[in-house]
Design a protein around this motif. Sequence first.
Motif, PDB file in Angstrom:
ATOM      1  N   PRO A 117       0.891  -1.200  -0.015  1.00  0.00           N
ATOM      2  CA  PRO A 117       0.092  -0.142   0.126  1.00  0.00           C
ATOM      3  C   PRO A 117       0.856   1.320  -0.173  1.00  0.00           C
ATOM      4  O   PRO A 117       1.854   1.434   0.505  1.00  0.00           O
ATOM      5  CB  PRO A 117      -0.886  -0.080   1.134  1.00  0.00           C
ATOM      6  CG  PRO A 117      -1.059  -1.569   1.488  1.00  0.00           C
ATOM      7  CD  PRO A 117       0.369  -2.008   1.088  1.00  0.00           C
ATOM      8  N   LEU A 118       0.424   2.328  -0.826  1.00  0.00           N
ATOM      9  CA  LEU A 118       0.898   3.614  -0.845  1.00  0.00           C
ATOM     10  C   LEU A 118       1.294   4.211   0.512  1.00  0.00           C
ATOM     11  O   LEU A 118       2.405   4.669   0.767  1.00  0.00           O
ATOM     12  CB  LEU A 118       0.442   4.485  -1.732  1.00  0.00           C
ATOM     13  CG  LEU A 118       1.057   5.881  -2.083  1.00  0.00           C
ATOM     14  CD1 LEU A 118       2.312   5.692  -2.583  1.00  0.00           C
ATOM     15  CD2 LEU A 118       0.072   6.681  -2.882  1.00  0.00           C
ATOM     16  N   CYS A 119       0.259   4.108   1.571  1.00  0.00           N
ATOM     17  CA  CYS A 119       0.660   4.912   2.766  1.00  0.00           C
ATOM     18  C   CYS A 119       1.756   4.121   3.513  1.00  0.00           C
ATOM     19  O   CYS A 119       2.303   4.822   4.216  1.00  0.00           O
ATOM     20  CB  CYS A 119      -0.739   4.608   3.796  1.00  0.00           C
ATOM     21  SG  CYS A 119      -1.301   3.135   3.992  1.00  0.00           S
ATOM     22  N   ILE A 120       2.040   2.879   3.249  1.00  0.00           N
ATOM     23  CA  ILE A 120       3.191   2.064   4.119  1.00  0.00           C
ATOM     24  C   ILE A 120       4.212   2.312   3.283  1.00  0.00           C
ATOM     25  O   ILE A 120       5.530   2.688   3.835  1.00  0.00           O
ATOM     26  CB  ILE A 120       2.724   0.592   3.935  1.00  0.00           C
ATOM     27  CG1 ILE A 120       1.532   0.408   5.217  1.00  0.00           C
ATOM     28  CG2 ILE A 120       4.173  -0.187   4.828  1.00  0.00           C
ATOM     29  CD1 ILE A 120       1.091  -0.934   5.090  1.00  0.00           C
ATOM     30  N   SER A 122       5.378   4.861   1.361  1.00  0.00           N
ATOM     31  CA  SER A 122       5.780   6.227   1.558  1.00  0.00           C
ATOM     32  C   SER A 122       6.640   6.258   2.875  1.00  0.00           C
ATOM     33  O   SER A 122       7.394   7.452   3.060  1.00  0.00           O
ATOM     34  CB  SER A 122       4.614   7.370   1.430  1.00  0.00           C
ATOM     35  OG  SER A 122       3.712   7.160   2.454  1.00  0.00           O
ATOM     36  N   ARG A 123       6.273   5.731   3.984  1.00  0.00           N
ATOM     37  CA  ARG A 123       6.779   5.835   5.134  1.00  0.00           C
ATOM     38  C   ARG A 123       8.032   4.875   5.498  1.00  0.00           C
ATOM     39  O   ARG A 123       8.791   5.079   6.410  1.00  0.00           O
ATOM     40  CB  ARG A 123       5.661   5.666   6.329  1.00  0.00           C
ATOM     41  CG  ARG A 123       4.582   6.771   6.392  1.00  0.00           C
ATOM     42  CD  ARG A 123       3.786   6.184   7.303  1.00  0.00           C
ATOM     43  NE  ARG A 123       2.620   7.173   7.362  1.00  0.00           N
ATOM     44  CZ  ARG A 123       2.471   8.217   8.211  1.00  0.00           C
ATOM     45  NH1 ARG A 123       3.618   8.686   8.977  1.00  0.00           N
ATOM     46  NH2 ARG A 123       1.520   8.920   8.295  1.00  0.00           N
TER      47      ARG A 123
END
Length: 416
Positions: A117-120, A122-123
């Motif tokens: 997933p993009l939220c994971i 990016s972090r």
Amino acid sequence: MLACQGKLMWRGRCASVSVCVRDKSHCRKVEIVQFARQTRLLLVRLLALVKWTGDSNSVQECAEMSALLSQQSWMYSDTADQLAHLSRNLLPQACMPNFSLTPALDVLSLGQYLRLPLCIRSRTTPSPALAAQERLNTLCLMECAIRRRLLSEGVPSSMCVSSVCNGQVTLRVPYEFEISLSVVSTDWSVPWRLIAMKVLVSDALADKPVLIHSLQHQYLHQLVQSRLFGDSPLLGTYECLHSFCLGLQLDCLNMQAIRLNSHVCGGYVKVEEYVPGEKMRVSYWSPSGSSQFLTSFLLNQSKGSIWPKVTISIDPSSPSQPFTITHSPSLPPLPTPLAVSISPSELSVECLVVECVRVRAWALLGRLRAALNGSYWEHRAVLVECPLHLQVSVPLKYSACVLVIGVDGRVGNVVL
């Protein structure tokens, strides 16, 4: 146990009494003897029981063993209840999920998982490095954004833009400080970021920059960054750093005056008052010697009044201005004006005191020349500038001589 034995004795006595009432005299006697024998046995048992209970250790051990057995029994029953609860309610829900075959195939075949997933991502996953041309384009955009912000916000007149390169701007105030700022976005609502800061205050006598503590430098860095979040970031930053540098310069002048007093002037130059960050008052020409009355007369002072002082202060109403120099008493007007001030490029209290002494000596010798020319010695007293002294022609019978009058720069005495 004692209660049971008492009940048995009471029942036996009641039975014997009832028998004695119905039977004859001989039978009554036999029953009474049997009752007495049974009562004696019961009393002997009671005596043995009382003696046994007198040993408290055995009774305490028995009580502890009974409590331990009761606790173990409770634990066994509670464990059985908990296991039954697990087997009936929780274990049916704790089933193993289906194996994730798609991520396993991606990792084993491609060596990476592309469906994160993009939220994971990016972090946790670092962004790919920019190419050389992309870095150049980014720096050019940052420099354009910096120039637009400088034109829109305005740079304080005392600050100068030293350079705009490598995505940052360098602002400098000569002999005070230098800061490097940058932006992280083209949006003007995003505040400036302080990249580097350097204090340029230097001691003229020591010929080296004034050092500040690392903790003080860190606190100043945080304070300047907080000022950059204000409505007028550049102006607030300048006022903050300029005020700090003025206080640092004043502290440097105070240390110079203390060294001047102890190593050079021998107590004739004194620091009478020093308030950190506000002002410093230095006195010179301390009264001594036989010419004290003459010097005070020539300075137009009454006996017992204060001697010359110079006050270096920071104007609280406008802290952005340089030092304010005041003299007590005020300096007399001179035909050739002399610069009695402190320059940031040459931060020296010694030069200031020397110029003050020069002006005072000029005024003193000028008043002495006026006093002599108004008497018998008219037109015979001449003031020479370099070196500063007064020449008085003294006519004699067969020749003439010249009387040279000067001023001792340390104590202000008139010397011949």
